[in-house]
Design a protein around this motif. Structure first.
Motif, PDB file in Angstrom:
ATOM      1  N   GLY A   7      -5.626   0.434  -2.699  1.00  0.00           N
ATOM      2  CA  GLY A   7      -4.941  -0.701  -3.601  1.00  0.00           C
ATOM      3  C   GLY A   7      -4.945  -0.991  -2.279  1.00  0.00           C
ATOM      4  N   ARG A   8      -4.891  -1.306  -0.978  1.00  0.00           N
ATOM      5  CA  ARG A   8      -3.992  -1.446  -0.200  1.00  0.00           C
ATOM      6  C   ARG A   8      -5.196  -2.092   0.581  1.00  0.00           C
ATOM      7  N   GLN A   9      -5.547  -1.635   1.455  1.00  0.00           N
ATOM      8  CA  GLN A   9      -7.333  -3.056   1.723  1.00  0.00           C
ATOM      9  C   GLN A   9      -8.680  -3.563   0.958  1.00  0.00           C
ATOM     10  N   GLY A  10      -8.383  -2.404   0.121  1.00  0.00           N
ATOM     11  CA  GLY A  10      -9.320  -2.626  -0.598  1.00  0.00           C
ATOM     12  C   GLY A  10      -9.238  -1.404  -1.813  1.00  0.00           C
ATOM     13  N   LEU A  11     -10.405  -0.931  -2.367  1.00  0.00           N
ATOM     14  CA  LEU A  11     -10.955   0.183  -3.454  1.00  0.00           C
ATOM     15  C   LEU A  11     -11.599   1.074  -3.288  1.00  0.00           C
ATOM     16  N   VAL A  12     -10.949   3.089  -3.199  1.00  0.00           N
ATOM     17  CA  VAL A  12     -11.844   2.982  -3.200  1.00  0.00           C
ATOM     18  C   VAL A  12     -12.378   4.361  -4.009  1.00  0.00           C
ATOM     19  N   CYS A  13     -14.110   4.531  -4.075  1.00  0.00           N
ATOM     20  CA  CYS A  13     -14.444   5.275  -4.683  1.00  0.00           C
ATOM     21  C   CYS A  13     -14.199   6.636  -4.230  1.00  0.00           C
ATOM     22  N   VAL A  14     -14.309   7.620  -5.158  1.00  0.00           N
ATOM     23  CA  VAL A  14     -14.733   9.253  -4.768  1.00  0.00           C
ATOM     24  C   VAL A  14     -15.620   8.796  -4.185  1.00  0.00           C
ATOM     25  N   SER A  58     -16.017  -7.170   7.785  1.00  0.00           N
ATOM     26  CA  SER A  58     -15.556  -7.846   6.458  1.00  0.00           C
ATOM     27  C   SER A  58     -14.093  -7.870   6.679  1.00  0.00           C
ATOM     28  N   MET A  59     -12.979  -6.864   7.069  1.00  0.00           N
ATOM     29  CA  MET A  59     -12.373  -6.882   7.063  1.00  0.00           C
ATOM     30  C   MET A  59     -11.457  -7.635   8.339  1.00  0.00           C
ATOM     31  N   GLN A  62      -1.504  -9.015  -6.316  1.00  0.00           N
ATOM     32  CA  GLN A  62      -2.729  -8.003  -5.726  1.00  0.00           C
ATOM     33  C   GLN A  62      -3.930  -8.339  -4.899  1.00  0.00           C
ATOM     34  N   ARG A  63      -4.381  -9.174  -5.766  1.00  0.00           N
ATOM     35  CA  ARG A  63      -5.500  -9.982  -4.637  1.00  0.00           C
ATOM     36  C   ARG A  63      -5.173 -10.119  -3.421  1.00  0.00           C
ATOM     37  N   GLU A  64      -4.380 -11.276  -3.625  1.00  0.00           N
ATOM     38  CA  GLU A  64      -3.843 -11.736  -2.502  1.00  0.00           C
ATOM     39  C   GLU A  64      -3.562 -10.962  -1.030  1.00  0.00           C
ATOM     40  N   GLU A  65      -2.359 -10.009  -1.284  1.00  0.00           N
ATOM     41  CA  GLU A  65      -1.885  -9.433  -0.944  1.00  0.00           C
ATOM     42  C   GLU A  65      -3.421  -8.096   0.136  1.00  0.00           C
ATOM     43  N   MET A  66      -3.876  -7.592  -0.889  1.00  0.00           N
ATOM     44  CA  MET A  66      -5.309  -7.106  -0.110  1.00  0.00           C
ATOM     45  C   MET A  66      -6.280  -7.469   1.015  1.00  0.00           C
ATOM     46  N   ARG A  67      -6.262  -8.855   1.008  1.00  0.00           N
ATOM     47  CA  ARG A  67      -6.472  -9.970   2.275  1.00  0.00           C
ATOM     48  C   ARG A  67      -6.203  -9.964   3.366  1.00  0.00           C
ATOM     49  N   VAL A  68      -4.644  -9.882   2.625  1.00  0.00           N
ATOM     50  CA  VAL A  68      -3.726 -10.050   3.891  1.00  0.00           C
ATOM     51  C   VAL A  68      -3.855  -8.570   5.041  1.00  0.00           C
ATOM     52  N   ALA A  69      -3.724  -7.906   3.863  1.00  0.00           N
ATOM     53  CA  ALA A  69      -3.712  -6.252   4.656  1.00  0.00           C
ATOM     54  C   ALA A  69      -4.788  -5.802   5.857  1.00  0.00           C
ATOM     55  N   ALA A  70      -6.166  -6.892   4.207  1.00  0.00           N
ATOM     56  CA  ALA A  70      -7.323  -6.702   5.254  1.00  0.00           C
ATOM     57  C   ALA A  70      -7.597  -6.893   7.015  1.00  0.00           C
TER      58      ALA A  70
END
Length: 370
Positions: A306-313, A284-285, A334-342
């Motif tokens: 919030g960087r490469q996706g979202l974390v569930c505790v 996925s990344m 923010q979605r665009e930034e996440m895609r780039v970071a992934a």
């Protein structure tokens, strides 16, 4: 793994359990001066074989055909790396390596729980895997561990260990796709895999159902059939927000993941999930698709909230609902930034070229390597 070793100029033969090809065939698409070859040793029972014949080949004769293939080679290998070998296989291949002065390395990617294998705790598959994990692997000249848990376990046993997460040709994976949807469009979440032994799909479906009643959201489940998914729900009908296309050709998976807003991966926090490392996370990344996941294995080293996706505790349905609602209202930038970071994370940590030199140095340092 084979591509990483070949990238430094070494020829690598991947000897599978299949019946063919009987003559090594070169695998294309490898970067570097080495070549990856594929050949089948015929360790798997033939289709249509009787139950007794299958049992004899898998329990009594496992490893014999691989050793025969090694003996027939005109030159001895510098090193033998065994991936997924049970006790019987490790014993035979280990004896051959000792007799011929060849380094033996175990590529360890799992620490199975009894319920994951046929027969449970006392079944032959689990007993074989357990014996290999605790007896045969530590006696190898080296260990390639897929996770920190396995790395620390074998270092504590005095083993030479190199940790290598799941890798692939990240640079060969296209990015882009539909990428970012317009503000207010439905959130598209995808799940790929076979739930039950590792993944927890039921809380994801229940969370998607709850959130989908007030938020435009679609969860697409690829892999299991509709009946299998309904079985997870106690026979209930699928919620309107959940679609189950079932199995798709492997070559279509990349495109589907690339077009999604997020992939989702939820697993229980148990030893077997911390010992392994989910390849689907890496895939996925590599596609540039952010991941919604709880932090099992070493995922937390690569997934920052919030960087490469979202974390569930954790893996509870109400926690998943919270995260899905948050995902649905994320602003487009923010979605665009996440895609780039992934994608950047995948290129930095999961591309097979990244481990070419470390693997060459590790294998070259082992006693028996020529």
């Amino acid at each position: 793994m084979a591509q990483s070793v070949a990238a430094t100029g070494t020829d690598v033969f991947v000897v599978s359990g299949e019946s063919g090809p009987t003559t090594p065939v070169a695998v294309t698409g490898t970067s570097g001066s080495g070549t990856v070859w594929h050949v089948g040793a015929g360790e798997r029972p033939a289709r249509g074989a009787s139950a007794v014949s299958k049992a004899v080949q898998l329990v009594v004769g496992l490893g014999e055909r691989t050793v025969r293939w090694l003996d027939e080679r005109p030159t001895r290998p510098s090193c033998v790396v065994v991936y997924g070998g049970g006790a019987q296989y490790m014993a035979r291949v280990g004896r051959w390596c000792r007799r011929n002065g060849v380094a033996l390395v175990a590529d360890v990617v799992e620490w199975y729980a009894p319920h994951q294998l046929p027969g449970g705790a006392l079944g032959p598959p689990h007993l074989s895997a357990k014996l290999a994990l605790h007896h045969y692997y530590p006696r190898c000249q080296g260990i390639i561990a897929i996770s920190s848990l396995l790395e620390h376990h074998y270092r504590a046993r005095g083993c030479r260990v190199l940790r290598v997460p799941p890798t692939l040709d990240v640079l060969g994976v296209k990015t882009g796709g539909q990428a970012i949807r317009a503000e207010g469009s439905p959130l598209d979440i995808v799940y790929f895999g076979t739930p039950g032994r590792k993944d927890l799909l039921t809380p994801v479906i229940r969370a998607a159902d709850a959130v989908g009643r007030t938020t435009r959201l679609t969860l697409s489940v690829y892999g299991p059939s509709i009946d299998e998914v309904r079985g997870l729900l106690g026979g209930a009908q699928l919620p309107p927000s959940v679609r189950v296309p079932g199995r798709v050709p492997q070559q279509d998976v990349e495109d589907i993941v690339r077009e999604a807003d997020f992939s989702v991966l939820v697993r229980p926090s148990e030893r077997f999930t911390h010992a392994g490392f989910p390849t689907k996370f890496v895939e996925s990344m590599a596609c540039g698709t952010p991941v919604i996941a709880n932090l099992t294995s070493d995922i937390g080293q690569y997934l920052k909230d919030g960087r490469q996706g979202l974390v569930c505790v954790d893996h509870r349905s109400d926690e998943l609902q919270r995260v899905l609602r948050r995902a649905a209202v994320l602003p487009r930038p923010q979605r665009e930034e996440m895609r780039v970071a992934a994608r950047v994370t995948a290129e930095s940590f999961f591309d097979y070229r990244r481990f070419a030199d470390p693997l060459a140095a590790f294998l070259g340092s082992l006693p028996g390597w020529r």
